[in-house]
Design a protein around this motif. Structure first.
Motif, PDB file in Angstrom:
ATOM      1  N   HIS A   5       0.649  -1.295  -0.005  1.00  0.00           N
ATOM      2  CA  HIS A   5       0.123  -0.139   0.029  1.00  0.00           C
ATOM      3  C   HIS A   5       0.942   1.037   0.007  1.00  0.00           C
ATOM      4  O   HIS A   5       0.656   2.128  -0.844  1.00  0.00           O
ATOM      5  CB  HIS A   5      -1.016   0.076   1.393  1.00  0.00           C
ATOM      6  N   GLY A   8       2.286   1.878  -3.260  1.00  0.00           N
ATOM      7  CA  GLY A   8       1.014   2.446  -4.111  1.00  0.00           C
ATOM      8  C   GLY A   8       1.161   4.042  -4.190  1.00  0.00           C
ATOM      9  O   GLY A   8       1.163   4.711  -5.163  1.00  0.00           O
ATOM     10  N   MET A  12       1.928   6.906  -6.615  1.00  0.00           N
ATOM     11  CA  MET A  12       0.915   7.798  -6.951  1.00  0.00           C
ATOM     12  C   MET A  12       1.299   9.546  -6.747  1.00  0.00           C
ATOM     13  O   MET A  12       1.117  10.210  -7.723  1.00  0.00           O
ATOM     14  CB  MET A  12      -0.481   7.534  -6.162  1.00  0.00           C
ATOM     15  N   ALA A  35      -3.624   7.406 -11.437  1.00  0.00           N
ATOM     16  CA  ALA A  35      -4.471   6.225 -11.058  1.00  0.00           C
ATOM     17  C   ALA A  35      -4.618   5.120 -11.878  1.00  0.00           C
ATOM     18  O   ALA A  35      -4.302   3.998 -11.243  1.00  0.00           O
ATOM     19  CB  ALA A  35      -5.907   6.932 -10.899  1.00  0.00           C
ATOM     20  N   ASP A  36      -4.457   5.232 -13.267  1.00  0.00           N
ATOM     21  CA  ASP A  36      -4.564   4.102 -14.072  1.00  0.00           C
ATOM     22  C   ASP A  36      -2.990   3.374 -14.121  1.00  0.00           C
ATOM     23  O   ASP A  36      -2.991   2.196 -14.057  1.00  0.00           O
ATOM     24  CB  ASP A  36      -4.592   4.467 -15.431  1.00  0.00           C
ATOM     25  N   MET A  38      -0.741   3.528 -11.391  1.00  0.00           N
ATOM     26  CA  MET A  38      -0.799   2.866 -10.058  1.00  0.00           C
ATOM     27  C   MET A  38      -1.374   1.570 -10.060  1.00  0.00           C
ATOM     28  O   MET A  38      -1.011   0.597  -9.567  1.00  0.00           O
ATOM     29  CB  MET A  38      -1.419   3.742  -8.912  1.00  0.00           C
ATOM     30  N   ASN A  39      -2.678   1.701 -10.559  1.00  0.00           N
ATOM     31  CA  ASN A  39      -3.452   0.579 -10.488  1.00  0.00           C
ATOM     32  C   ASN A  39      -3.028  -0.815 -11.437  1.00  0.00           C
ATOM     33  O   ASN A  39      -3.036  -1.795 -11.025  1.00  0.00           O
ATOM     34  CB  ASN A  39      -4.916   0.639 -10.947  1.00  0.00           C
ATOM     35  N   ALA A  40      -2.392  -0.448 -12.584  1.00  0.00           N
ATOM     36  CA  ALA A  40      -1.918  -1.383 -13.616  1.00  0.00           C
ATOM     37  C   ALA A  40      -0.753  -2.217 -12.745  1.00  0.00           C
ATOM     38  O   ALA A  40      -0.554  -3.193 -12.726  1.00  0.00           O
ATOM     39  CB  ALA A  40      -1.432  -0.768 -14.799  1.00  0.00           C
ATOM     40  N   ARG A  42       0.200  -1.940  -9.385  1.00  0.00           N
ATOM     41  CA  ARG A  42      -0.204  -2.812  -8.388  1.00  0.00           C
ATOM     42  C   ARG A  42      -1.120  -4.068  -8.204  1.00  0.00           C
ATOM     43  O   ARG A  42      -0.850  -4.885  -7.600  1.00  0.00           O
ATOM     44  CB  ARG A  42      -1.030  -1.850  -7.188  1.00  0.00           C
ATOM     45  N   VAL A  43      -2.107  -4.096  -9.212  1.00  0.00           N
ATOM     46  CA  VAL A  43      -2.969  -5.089  -9.379  1.00  0.00           C
ATOM     47  C   VAL A  43      -2.343  -6.247  -9.937  1.00  0.00           C
ATOM     48  O   VAL A  43      -2.910  -7.232  -9.716  1.00  0.00           O
ATOM     49  CB  VAL A  43      -4.206  -4.541  -9.959  1.00  0.00           C
ATOM     50  N   ARG A  44      -1.797  -5.914 -11.083  1.00  0.00           N
ATOM     51  CA  ARG A  44      -1.494  -7.066 -11.712  1.00  0.00           C
ATOM     52  C   ARG A  44      -0.044  -7.849 -11.398  1.00  0.00           C
ATOM     53  O   ARG A  44       1.160  -7.476 -11.689  1.00  0.00           O
ATOM     54  CB  ARG A  44      -1.208  -6.563 -13.346  1.00  0.00           C
TER      55      ARG A  44
END
Length: 71
Positions: A5, A8, A12, A35-36, A38-40, A42-44
């Motif tokens: 966290h 991330g 950001m 945001a896009d 960071m999400n890519a 962190r999530v993948r």
């Protein structure tokens, strides 16, 4: 999990600072936003991204994130 966290959040903040300076952010060859990206990133899980810094006339103009694929 907490460490992820924090990473991330740091990413950001870094990308928002770039954006505020007029530096464009790209993800997989498309204009993007903090945001896009960071999400890519962190999530993948299991997927890594390489950063490319694009300079023009000695000034940073773009930060590009491209997926690293095996050969």
């Amino acid at each position: 999990m907490q460490k992820k966290h924090n990473n991330g959040y740091a990413l950001m903040v870094e990308l928002q600072n770039y954006e505020q300076q007029g530096i464009s952010i790209w993800l997989e060859g498309c204009p993007s936003d903090p945001a896009d990206v960071m999400n890519a990133v962190r999530v993948r899980e299991g997927i890594s991204y390489m950063r490319d810094y694009v300079f023009r006339a000695g000034e940073l103009r773009e930060v590009r994130f491209d997926k690293i694929t095996g050969s």
